[in-house]
Design a protein around this motif. Structure first.
Motif, PDB file in Angstrom:
ATOM      1  N   GLU A 192      60.214  59.353   2.649  1.00 51.46           N
ATOM      2  CA  GLU A 192      59.087  58.591   3.191  1.00 51.46           C
ATOM      3  C   GLU A 192      59.622  59.031   4.815  1.00 51.46           C
ATOM      4  N   PRO A 193      58.410  59.200   5.313  1.00 48.70           N
ATOM      5  CA  PRO A 193      58.761  58.509   6.780  1.00 48.70           C
ATOM      6  C   PRO A 193      57.836  56.967   7.229  1.00 48.70           C
ATOM      7  N   THR A 194      58.235  56.158   6.392  1.00 44.61           N
ATOM      8  CA  THR A 194      58.214  54.553   6.819  1.00 44.61           C
ATOM      9  C   THR A 194      58.738  54.081   6.219  1.00 44.61           C
ATOM     10  N   ARG A 195      59.962  54.933   5.181  1.00 42.45           N
ATOM     11  CA  ARG A 195      60.930  54.026   4.628  1.00 42.45           C
ATOM     12  C   ARG A 195      62.211  54.104   5.255  1.00 42.45           C
ATOM     13  N   TRP A 196      63.020  53.290   5.514  1.00 45.84           N
ATOM     14  CA  TRP A 196      64.426  53.393   6.021  1.00 45.84           C
ATOM     15  C   TRP A 196      65.300  52.900   4.784  1.00 45.84           C
ATOM     16  N   ALA A 229      71.352  49.472  -4.642  1.00 47.18           N
ATOM     17  CA  ALA A 229      70.485  48.762  -4.224  1.00 47.18           C
ATOM     18  C   ALA A 229      69.987  48.212  -3.520  1.00 47.18           C
ATOM     19  N   THR A 230      70.625  47.449  -3.077  1.00 47.73           N
ATOM     20  CA  THR A 230      69.869  47.250  -1.274  1.00 47.73           C
ATOM     21  C   THR A 230      69.450  47.274   0.328  1.00 47.73           C
ATOM     22  N   ARG A 231      70.409  48.806   0.539  1.00 46.52           N
ATOM     23  CA  ARG A 231      70.103  49.010   1.314  1.00 46.52           C
ATOM     24  C   ARG A 231      69.276  49.683   1.493  1.00 46.52           C
ATOM     25  N   GLY A 232      68.166  50.459   0.552  1.00 47.95           N
ATOM     26  CA  GLY A 232      67.251  50.557   0.657  1.00 47.95           C
ATOM     27  C   GLY A 232      66.561  51.553  -0.689  1.00 47.95           C
ATOM     28  N   VAL A 233      65.431  51.379  -0.367  1.00 46.98           N
ATOM     29  CA  VAL A 233      64.630  52.220   0.699  1.00 46.98           C
ATOM     30  C   VAL A 233      63.930  51.238   0.843  1.00 46.98           C
ATOM     31  N   TRP A 234      63.770  50.885   1.885  1.00 49.03           N
ATOM     32  CA  TRP A 234      62.448  49.290   2.356  1.00 49.03           C
ATOM     33  C   TRP A 234      61.485  50.183   3.582  1.00 49.03           C
ATOM     34  N   ARG A 235      59.907  49.701   3.490  1.00 49.35           N
ATOM     35  CA  ARG A 235      59.544  49.239   4.385  1.00 49.35           C
ATOM     36  C   ARG A 235      59.574  48.910   5.495  1.00 49.35           C
ATOM     37  N   ILE A 236      60.064  49.185   6.585  1.00 50.21           N
ATOM     38  CA  ILE A 236      59.863  47.990   7.056  1.00 50.21           C
ATOM     39  C   ILE A 236      59.956  48.201   8.943  1.00 50.21           C
ATOM     40  N   GLY A 237      60.220  47.879  10.461  1.00 50.47           N
ATOM     41  CA  GLY A 237      59.692  47.987  11.573  1.00 50.47           C
ATOM     42  C   GLY A 237      60.264  48.053  11.775  1.00 50.47           C
ATOM     43  N   GLU A 238      60.432  47.987  13.498  1.00 49.14           N
ATOM     44  CA  GLU A 238      61.782  48.370  13.932  1.00 49.14           C
ATOM     45  C   GLU A 238      62.988  47.012  14.773  1.00 49.14           C
ATOM     46  N   ASP A 239      62.112  46.533  14.246  1.00 46.21           N
ATOM     47  CA  ASP A 239      63.302  44.533  13.987  1.00 46.21           C
ATOM     48  C   ASP A 239      63.965  45.687  13.558  1.00 46.21           C
ATOM     49  N   ARG A 240      64.367  46.268  12.396  1.00 46.35           N
ATOM     50  CA  ARG A 240      65.682  46.292  11.830  1.00 46.35           C
ATOM     51  C   ARG A 240      66.833  46.789  12.497  1.00 46.35           C
ATOM     52  N   GLU A 241      66.430  47.100  13.818  1.00 46.35           N
ATOM     53  CA  GLU A 241      68.312  47.538  14.813  1.00 46.35           C
ATOM     54  C   GLU A 241      68.599  46.375  15.160  1.00 46.35           C
ATOM     55  N   ILE A 254      75.607  48.741   9.772  1.00 44.22           N
ATOM     56  CA  ILE A 254      76.784  50.370  11.116  1.00 44.22           C
ATOM     57  C   ILE A 254      75.238  50.735  11.603  1.00 44.22           C
ATOM     58  N   ALA A 255      74.008  51.533  10.936  1.00 45.49           N
ATOM     59  CA  ALA A 255      73.254  51.958  11.603  1.00 45.49           C
ATOM     60  C   ALA A 255      71.525  52.014  10.151  1.00 45.49           C
ATOM     61  N   TRP A 256      70.766  52.742  11.071  1.00 44.16           N
ATOM     62  CA  TRP A 256      69.852  52.423   9.980  1.00 44.16           C
ATOM     63  C   TRP A 256      69.000  54.101   9.569  1.00 44.16           C
ATOM     64  N   PHE A 257      68.364  54.411   8.579  1.00 37.03           N
ATOM     65  CA  PHE A 257      68.073  56.313   8.608  1.00 37.03           C
ATOM     66  C   PHE A 257      67.113  56.295   7.274  1.00 37.03           C
TER      67      PHE A 257
END
Length: 173
Positions: free
Chosen positions: A129-133, A79-91, A111-114
């Motif tokens: 969804e291309p805008t979700r991570w 539930a925590t790890r995804g899927v979220w509409r977020i920007g590059e600050d995620r890195e 560890i990593a975003w996908f």
């Protein structure tokens, strides 16, 4: 009972108390994951509301619609790890905080975003969804967990704010 809402809460609590396995009910009762049996430490955190300030680069993820007090570790992680509409600050984040009702319930070392839907999860297939991570991670080290779990971070995520995501301590480029 005063009203139907109160009656439904009482029903959920009684079903939790008796035990669903001893009843013929197919479901636990209305919103019993929120109003039913709760661990003492979660109850104390809810009412004590000890505020904490976060020192590490983190993303706070409010799980209001997805959260249940009876979630197992894997359900909470997914539930925590995804899927979220977020920007590059995620890195830039090191930790992801699972938040419900302003309280930290778990912390994960990212560890990593996908792209959303590209990693295995227990919720089943997700639409691409291309805008979700989503992130892949592991439970944070105990020194981080003991510092924040059970503490209030509602000053970062006021109830009036609709966005379930909040970055904390992210350095601007």
């Amino acid at each position: 009972m005063e009203d139907e809402h109160t009656a439904l809460k009482v029903e959920a609590a009684i079903i939790d108390l008796i035990g669903r396995d001893k009843l013929t009910n197919r479901v636990r009762g209305w919103q019993s994951g929120v109003f039913g049996r709760v661990e003492v430490n979660q109850l104390i955190s809810h009412y004590e509301r000890e505020q904490v300030n976060i020192d590490e680069p983190a993303i706070l993820i409010r799980l209001n619609r997805l959260f249940r007090y009876d979630m197992n570790d894997i359900e909470l992680y997914d539930a925590t790890r995804g899927v979220w509409r977020i920007g590059e600050d995620r890195e830039k984040v090191e930790y992801a905080f699972a938040i419900f009702d302003g309280i930290v319930h778990e912390i994960y070392k990212v560890i990593a975003w996908f792209k959303a839907g590209s990693t295995f999860n227990t919720r089943g297939p997700l639409e691409d969804e291309p805008t979700r991570w989503e992130f892949v991670g592991q439970t944070a080290e105990e020194s981080i967990r003991s510092k924040y779990i059970g503490k209030s971070v509602e000053h970062y995520l006021p109830r009036s704010v609709q966005n379930p995501i909040k970055y904390v301590n992210i350095k601007e480029d």
